[in-house]
Design a protein around this motif. Structure first.
Motif, PDB file in Angstrom:
ATOM      1  N   LEU A 112      19.153  61.027 -11.620  1.00  0.00           N
ATOM      2  CA  LEU A 112      19.389  59.556 -12.153  1.00  0.00           C
ATOM      3  C   LEU A 112      20.858  59.334 -11.747  1.00  0.00           C
ATOM      4  CD1 LEU A 112      17.840  59.406 -15.511  1.00  0.00           C
ATOM      5  CD2 LEU A 112      17.062  57.967 -13.625  1.00  0.00           C
ATOM      6  N   ALA A 113      21.588  60.336 -11.843  1.00  0.00           N
ATOM      7  CA  ALA A 113      23.174  59.986 -11.342  1.00  0.00           C
ATOM      8  C   ALA A 113      23.137  59.814  -9.728  1.00  0.00           C
ATOM      9  CB  ALA A 113      24.028  61.282 -11.833  1.00  0.00           C
ATOM     10  N   GLN A 114      22.274  60.458  -9.024  1.00  0.00           N
ATOM     11  CA  GLN A 114      22.082  60.109  -7.765  1.00  0.00           C
ATOM     12  C   GLN A 114      21.766  58.907  -7.374  1.00  0.00           C
ATOM     13  OE1 GLN A 114      19.904  63.487  -6.157  1.00  0.00           O
ATOM     14  NE2 GLN A 114      21.598  64.850  -5.712  1.00  0.00           N
ATOM     15  N   GLN A 130      23.272  53.266  -5.307  1.00  0.00           N
ATOM     16  CA  GLN A 130      23.073  51.976  -5.665  1.00  0.00           C
ATOM     17  C   GLN A 130      21.627  51.599  -5.569  1.00  0.00           C
ATOM     18  OE1 GLN A 130      26.019  49.651  -3.618  1.00  0.00           O
ATOM     19  NE2 GLN A 130      27.544  50.100  -4.918  1.00  0.00           N
ATOM     20  N   ILE A 131      20.738  52.473  -6.060  1.00  0.00           N
ATOM     21  CA  ILE A 131      19.254  52.150  -6.006  1.00  0.00           C
ATOM     22  C   ILE A 131      19.154  51.606  -7.566  1.00  0.00           C
ATOM     23  CG2 ILE A 131      17.080  53.198  -5.903  1.00  0.00           C
ATOM     24  CD1 ILE A 131      17.687  53.987  -3.253  1.00  0.00           C
ATOM     25  N   LEU A 132      19.875  52.242  -8.370  1.00  0.00           N
ATOM     26  CA  LEU A 132      19.685  51.790  -9.701  1.00  0.00           C
ATOM     27  C   LEU A 132      21.103  51.625 -10.270  1.00  0.00           C
ATOM     28  CD1 LEU A 132      17.539  54.704 -11.390  1.00  0.00           C
ATOM     29  CD2 LEU A 132      16.721  52.411 -10.715  1.00  0.00           C
ATOM     30  N   TYR A 133      21.176  50.641 -11.534  1.00  0.00           N
ATOM     31  CA  TYR A 133      22.412  50.348 -12.234  1.00  0.00           C
ATOM     32  C   TYR A 133      22.002  51.007 -13.549  1.00  0.00           C
ATOM     33  CZ  TYR A 133      23.904  46.841  -8.818  1.00  0.00           C
ATOM     34  OH  TYR A 133      24.252  46.100  -7.707  1.00  0.00           O
ATOM     35  N   ARG A 134      23.156  51.481 -14.157  1.00  0.00           N
ATOM     36  CA  ARG A 134      23.098  51.965 -15.442  1.00  0.00           C
ATOM     37  C   ARG A 134      23.915  51.195 -16.475  1.00  0.00           C
ATOM     38  NH1 ARG A 134      25.457  57.558 -15.727  1.00  0.00           N
ATOM     39  NH2 ARG A 134      27.331  56.282 -16.204  1.00  0.00           N
ATOM     40  N   GLN A 135      23.371  51.161 -17.456  1.00  0.00           N
ATOM     41  CA  GLN A 135      24.061  50.463 -18.576  1.00  0.00           C
ATOM     42  C   GLN A 135      24.235  51.205 -19.752  1.00  0.00           C
ATOM     43  OE1 GLN A 135      22.118  46.811 -20.032  1.00  0.00           O
ATOM     44  NE2 GLN A 135      24.007  45.927 -20.953  1.00  0.00           N
ATOM     45  N   PRO A 137      22.064  59.586 -23.782  1.00  0.00           N
ATOM     46  CA  PRO A 137      20.820  59.282 -23.717  1.00  0.00           C
ATOM     47  C   PRO A 137      20.320  57.873 -24.224  1.00  0.00           C
ATOM     48  CG  PRO A 137      21.128  60.642 -25.631  1.00  0.00           C
ATOM     49  CD  PRO A 137      22.578  60.474 -25.091  1.00  0.00           C
ATOM     50  N   ARG A 138      21.318  57.157 -24.419  1.00  0.00           N
ATOM     51  CA  ARG A 138      20.853  55.697 -24.695  1.00  0.00           C
ATOM     52  C   ARG A 138      21.149  54.875 -23.633  1.00  0.00           C
ATOM     53  NH1 ARG A 138      20.609  56.521 -29.961  1.00  0.00           N
ATOM     54  NH2 ARG A 138      22.133  57.402 -31.334  1.00  0.00           N
ATOM     55  N   ALA A 139      21.092  55.427 -22.454  1.00  0.00           N
ATOM     56  CA  ALA A 139      21.131  54.294 -21.224  1.00  0.00           C
ATOM     57  C   ALA A 139      20.030  53.655 -20.893  1.00  0.00           C
ATOM     58  CB  ALA A 139      21.652  55.298 -20.112  1.00  0.00           C
ATOM     59  N   THR A 140      20.297  52.516 -20.076  1.00  0.00           N
ATOM     60  CA  THR A 140      19.132  51.969 -19.707  1.00  0.00           C
ATOM     61  C   THR A 140      19.201  51.878 -18.301  1.00  0.00           C
ATOM     62  OG1 THR A 140      18.848  50.552 -21.737  1.00  0.00           O
ATOM     63  CG2 THR A 140      17.762  49.567 -19.680  1.00  0.00           C
ATOM     64  N   TYR A 141      18.407  51.884 -17.319  1.00  0.00           N
ATOM     65  CA  TYR A 141      18.520  51.694 -16.034  1.00  0.00           C
ATOM     66  C   TYR A 141      17.570  50.554 -15.587  1.00  0.00           C
ATOM     67  CZ  TYR A 141      19.883  56.665 -16.533  1.00  0.00           C
ATOM     68  OH  TYR A 141      20.668  57.627 -16.879  1.00  0.00           O
ATOM     69  N   PHE A 142      18.423  50.119 -14.264  1.00  0.00           N
ATOM     70  CA  PHE A 142      17.779  48.788 -13.833  1.00  0.00           C
ATOM     71  C   PHE A 142      17.762  48.853 -12.330  1.00  0.00           C
ATOM     72  CE2 PHE A 142      20.358  47.409 -17.577  1.00  0.00           C
ATOM     73  CZ  PHE A 142      19.391  46.640 -18.198  1.00  0.00           C
ATOM     74  N   PHE A 143      16.619  48.505 -11.601  1.00  0.00           N
ATOM     75  CA  PHE A 143      16.618  48.573 -10.076  1.00  0.00           C
ATOM     76  C   PHE A 143      17.555  47.639  -9.424  1.00  0.00           C
ATOM     77  CE2 PHE A 143      12.897  51.049 -10.527  1.00  0.00           C
ATOM     78  CZ  PHE A 143      13.014  51.880  -9.650  1.00  0.00           C
ATOM     79  N   LYS A 144      18.392  47.982  -8.586  1.00  0.00           N
ATOM     80  CA  LYS A 144      19.472  46.946  -8.130  1.00  0.00           C
ATOM     81  C   LYS A 144      18.728  45.697  -7.693  1.00  0.00           C
ATOM     82  CE  LYS A 144      22.910  46.237  -4.533  1.00  0.00           C
ATOM     83  NZ  LYS A 144      23.553  47.144  -3.390  1.00  0.00           N
ATOM     84  N   HIS A 145      17.449  45.899  -6.997  1.00  0.00           N
ATOM     85  CA  HIS A 145      16.728  44.521  -6.635  1.00  0.00           C
ATOM     86  C   HIS A 145      15.214  44.958  -6.846  1.00  0.00           C
ATOM     87  CE1 HIS A 145      15.558  41.375  -3.647  1.00  0.00           C
ATOM     88  NE2 HIS A 145      16.923  41.066  -3.847  1.00  0.00           N
ATOM     89  N   ALA A 146      14.553  43.609  -7.061  1.00  0.00           N
ATOM     90  CA  ALA A 146      13.231  44.063  -7.188  1.00  0.00           C
ATOM     91  C   ALA A 146      12.379  44.392  -5.864  1.00  0.00           C
ATOM     92  CB  ALA A 146      12.498  42.479  -7.473  1.00  0.00           C
TER      93      ALA A 146
END
Length: 182
Positions: free
Chosen positions: A44-46, A51-56, A60-69
């Protein structure tokens, strides 16, 4: 897609995340991936570094978002259909077993994963629940969508008494939604 292909070790996690949705929690990807925590965090860090994913938040409480649809779509479409189906089935199972708090208010989520996994009997029941829930919220157009999906899937099933009863229930729920919108 080229950036994703360069991350061969992490590509399957991006693909699995794409099947889950545009965003996903660390706990969900951990439950579905079935990998060691340290290995999963590294992958996930890779994906975040590329910059495929953003992490918020932090695991273990992280949420991941795709940079773009489009990145999510590319990852999703790069899967073999059989693998995609397996992932949807695994996600549906994990949602039921470990995340019932997501299923109750959003039965359409489970209906979607069951549909894509080819588990049509379960999907039809959840489309029915999603339609009823939307109807109770006066979200008539949403109810029509859910119930119509359930009816379409039901049309692929063999003709039995149970199928006819289920169709009657779907149609009876669809009627008020249609009359409210027409």
């Amino acid at each position: 897609m080229a950036r994703l292909d360069q991350l061969a070790a992490s590509k399957h996690i991006a693909q699995l995340g794409a099947v889950i949705g545009r965003s996903f929690g660390h706990d969900m990807i951990t439950a579905v991936a079935g990998e060691e925590e340290e290995s999963l965090r590294r992958e996930l860090a890779q994906l975040v570094a590329a910059q495929i994913l953003y992490r918020q938040g932090m695991p273990p409480r992280a949420t991941y978002f795709f940079k773009h649809a489009l990145i999510q779509d590319a990852a999703y479409n790069s899967l073999l259909k059989s693998t995609r189906r397996d992932y949807h089935g695994r996600i549906a199972q994990v949602l039921l077993e470990q995340f019932p708090e997501f299923v109750e208010p959003q039965p359409e989520l489970l209906a979607h994963h069951h549909t894509e996994a080819g588990q049509l009997e379960q999907a039809i029941g959840y489309w029915q629940q999603a339609g009823q829930a939307a109807l109770q919220r006066s979200a008539n157009l949403e109810a029509i969508q859910h119930l119509t999906k359930g009816l379409a899937l039901l049309g692929t099933q063999p003709e039995t008494v149970e199928r006819h009863n289920q169709e009657l229930m779907l149609q009876a729920t669809l009627g008020p939604a249609l009359s409210a919108t027409k």
